[in-house]
Write an enzyme that holds these catalytic residues in place. Structure first.
Site, PDB file in Angstrom:
ATOM      1  N   HIS A  74      -3.760  24.387  58.912  1.00 41.29           N
ATOM      2  CA  HIS A  74      -3.157  24.025  60.200  1.00 41.29           C
ATOM      3  C   HIS A  74      -4.251  23.655  61.187  1.00 41.29           C
ATOM      4  CE1 HIS A  74       0.858  25.890  59.368  1.00 41.29           C
ATOM      5  NE2 HIS A  74       0.143  26.719  58.637  1.00 41.29           N
ATOM      6  N   TYR A 202       5.243  30.480  68.191  1.00 41.26           N
ATOM      7  CA  TYR A 202       5.393  31.740  68.916  1.00 41.26           C
ATOM      8  C   TYR A 202       6.385  31.515  70.051  1.00 41.26           C
ATOM      9  CZ  TYR A 202       1.082  33.108  66.531  1.00 41.26           C
ATOM     10  OH  TYR A 202       0.143  33.405  65.576  1.00 41.26           O
ATOM     11  N   PRO A 294       0.329  42.588  65.128  1.00 41.47           N
ATOM     12  CA  PRO A 294       0.190  41.364  64.312  1.00 41.47           C
ATOM     13  C   PRO A 294       0.237  40.068  65.121  1.00 41.47           C
ATOM     14  CG  PRO A 294       2.353  42.344  64.030  1.00 41.47           C
ATOM     15  CD  PRO A 294       1.548  43.320  64.831  1.00 41.47           C
ATOM     16  N   LYS A 298      -4.772  39.036  63.353  1.00 44.01           N
ATOM     17  CA  LYS A 298      -6.173  39.453  63.222  1.00 44.01           C
ATOM     18  C   LYS A 298      -6.405  40.556  62.188  1.00 44.01           C
ATOM     19  CE  LYS A 298      -7.795  36.575  66.136  1.00 44.01           C
ATOM     20  NZ  LYS A 298      -8.541  35.421  65.572  1.00 44.01           N
ATOM     21  N   TYR A 386      -8.150  32.601  68.743  1.00 47.84           N
ATOM     22  CA  TYR A 386      -7.157  32.551  67.671  1.00 47.84           C
ATOM     23  C   TYR A 386      -7.821  32.089  66.370  1.00 47.84           C
ATOM     24  CZ  TYR A 386      -2.663  31.660  65.363  1.00 47.84           C
ATOM     25  OH  TYR A 386      -1.582  31.692  64.504  1.00 47.84           O
TER      26      TYR A 386
HETATM   27  C1  PHB Z   1       2.698  35.780  59.288  1.00 45.76           C
HETATM   28  O1  PHB Z   1       2.814  34.674  58.696  1.00 45.76           O
HETATM   29  O2  PHB Z   1       3.043  36.870  58.774  1.00 45.76           O
HETATM   30  C2  PHB Z   1       2.130  35.791  60.699  1.00 45.76           C
HETATM   31  C3  PHB Z   1       1.681  34.597  61.260  1.00 45.76           C
HETATM   32  C4  PHB Z   1       1.126  34.608  62.541  1.00 45.76           C
HETATM   33  C5  PHB Z   1       1.036  35.806  63.230  1.00 45.76           C
HETATM   34  C6  PHB Z   1       1.480  37.012  62.653  1.00 45.76           C
HETATM   35  C7  PHB Z   1       2.028  37.000  61.375  1.00 45.76           C
HETATM   36  O3  PHB Z   1       0.504  35.817  64.488  1.00 45.76           O
END
Ligand code: PHB
Ligand code: APR
Length: 393
Positions: A74, A202, A294, A298, A386
């Site tokens: 990505h 998000y 999560p 990280k 990030y």
């Molecule tokens: C996931 O794909 O489990 C995932 C992706 C991004 C995040 C947290 C979890 O910030």
């Protein structure tokens, strides 16, 4: 008879298995003791995003083939809030780095297949692991396997045994400092055999946080924030899809392809750090030393960076007689840990609805998201954190 090795590793999750793998490539002997069965470890559904530093390290140590074949690279991620369209955060443009969607489950499979190929000494279903004499020159641990007590003597012991492990308990209360922040909500996550969105999204919404992610082109990973008092029985698939699509908003929500969940679970969110990450000849790495919510993706990447720093230290020690990196491990690892802990706390605080939140708090969150959308400087700051900052040399 005691088993004798250079490095005894507790835990065969990503941290322990990767450390053992890297040490073996350097010709440094290690033994791993894992409380669970191999299948139980492989059955865990955990993280899914790799920083580019993690991707490059895995390639360097011969673990990149399947990742590069099946992972999704990505350059951007998306943020939606309050129906204000979609903010595309261009990670590659701002941070000069990309990131990869590749499930921790896949990485764990790759680690175990590599371990099988090299005949690695991983003792699964090792019960009652106890750590002894960590401040001596020859610390040792005991465990029970098939009813027999075993003993491993080593130069060093590394606790890669997660938040609930045994190793951190071997550091005296007079030495150990811990920092804990628990969040008043959890994440309900599902897997579905449906095509995911192209990008990770998000969502900040007055009903709560949501996240759209992926594992491969036929497997989607989605989350919605939920009260800690909820159980998965409170969440039918229909309720989940309705909440997810509502929170993702009118632009993104309609793009979600729904289907039956094949895994559903609720996890609490916490920030935790234990200092120091070394006591005598005991080191801590991964979730044994730190936990992040999560939100910032990280947790797995910090486990990998700890292992990078620690394996570099062991290689310098055994191959060059240089203890600079081992002696500096705790401070160096903790600088990165606290940077990721703060970023994860910031992003969690920005994107979630807190039970005691006032209307002012909600508008302030929306104003910060409006500022993020309007400022390339703010976007660059988020993007570089990030993507993951470079490892320290
Ligand atoms: C996931 O794909 O489990 C995932 C992706 C991004 C995040 C947290 C979890 O910030
Ligand atoms: N004895 C032996 N093994 C133990 C013990 C013990 N007393 N306690 C825990 N373990 C094992 C667990 O069964 C687990 O397999 O240690 C392993 C720790 O693995 P993780 O919890 O996955 O932690 P880590 O390897 O640091 O990886 C961190 O995994 O949990 C996710 O979100 C986290 O993505 C992050 C990553």
């Amino acid at each position: 008879m005691a088993i004798s090795t250079r490095v005894a590793i507790i835990g065969a999750g990503p941290a322990g298995a990767l450390l053992s793998h890297i040490l073996d490539r350097a010709g440094i002997d290690s033994v791993v003791v894992e409380r669970s069965s191999r299948d139980h470890v492989l059955g865990r559904i955990r993280a899914g995003v790799l920083e580019w530093g993690t991707v490059e390290l895995l390639r360097e140590v011969g673990l990149g083939e399947r990742m590069d074949a099946e992972g999704h690279v990505h350059a951007v991620n998306n943020i939606v809030w309050s129906g204000r369209g979609v903010l595309t955060l261009d990670i590659e443009q701002h941070a000069g780095s990309r990131f990869m969607s590749y499930g921790q489950t896949n990485l764990q499979e790759d680690l175990y297949e590599a371990a099988d190929r090299r005949g690695a000494a991983i003792h699964f279903e090792a019960a009652d692991v106890e750590v002894h004499d960590v401040t001596s020159d020859r610390p040792w641990l005991t465990f029970t396997s098939d009813g027999e007590q075993e003993r491993i003597e080593a130069d060093y012991i590394v606790g890669c045994d997660g938040f609930h492990g045994a190793s951190r308990q071997a550091i005296p209360d007079t030495v150990l400092r811990t920092y804990l922040k628990e969040y008043p909500f959890g994440w309900l996550g599902i897997l579905s055999e449906t095509p995911p969105l192209e990008h990770i999204v998000y969502a900040h919404h007055e009903r709560g946080f949501a996240l759209a992610s992926q594992r491969n082109p036929r497997l989607s990973r989605y989350y919605v924030q939920c009260p800690l008092t909820d159980s998965i029985d409170d969440w039918s698939d229909d309720r989940f899809w309705s909440e997810l699509t509502t929170r993702l908003g009118p632009v993104v929500g309609p793009s979600i392809v729904t289907g039956p969940s094949i895994e559903k679970s609720i996890a609490p969110l916490r920030s935790f750090v234990a200092e120091p990450m070394r006591h005598g000849n005991l080191f801590l790495a991964g979730d044994a030393a730190h936990i992040v919510p999560p939100t910032g993706a990280k947790g797995l990447n910090l486990a990998v960076s700890d292992v990078f720093y620690l394996s570099r230290g062991f290689q310098a020690h055994y191959l060059d007689g240089d203890d600079h990196y081992l002696d500096g491990y705790s401070d160096m690892a903790l600088r990165r840990v606290w940077g990721s802990v703060r970023f994860s706390w910031w992003l969690t605080t920005l994107l979630h609805r807190f039970p005691d939140q006032t209307d002012f708090d909600l508008r302030a969150q929306e104003a910060e998201l409006d500022y993020l959308a309007s400022s390339t400087h703010a976007q660059a700051a988020m993007a570089e954190q990030y993507a993951g900052l470079p490892f320290e040399s």
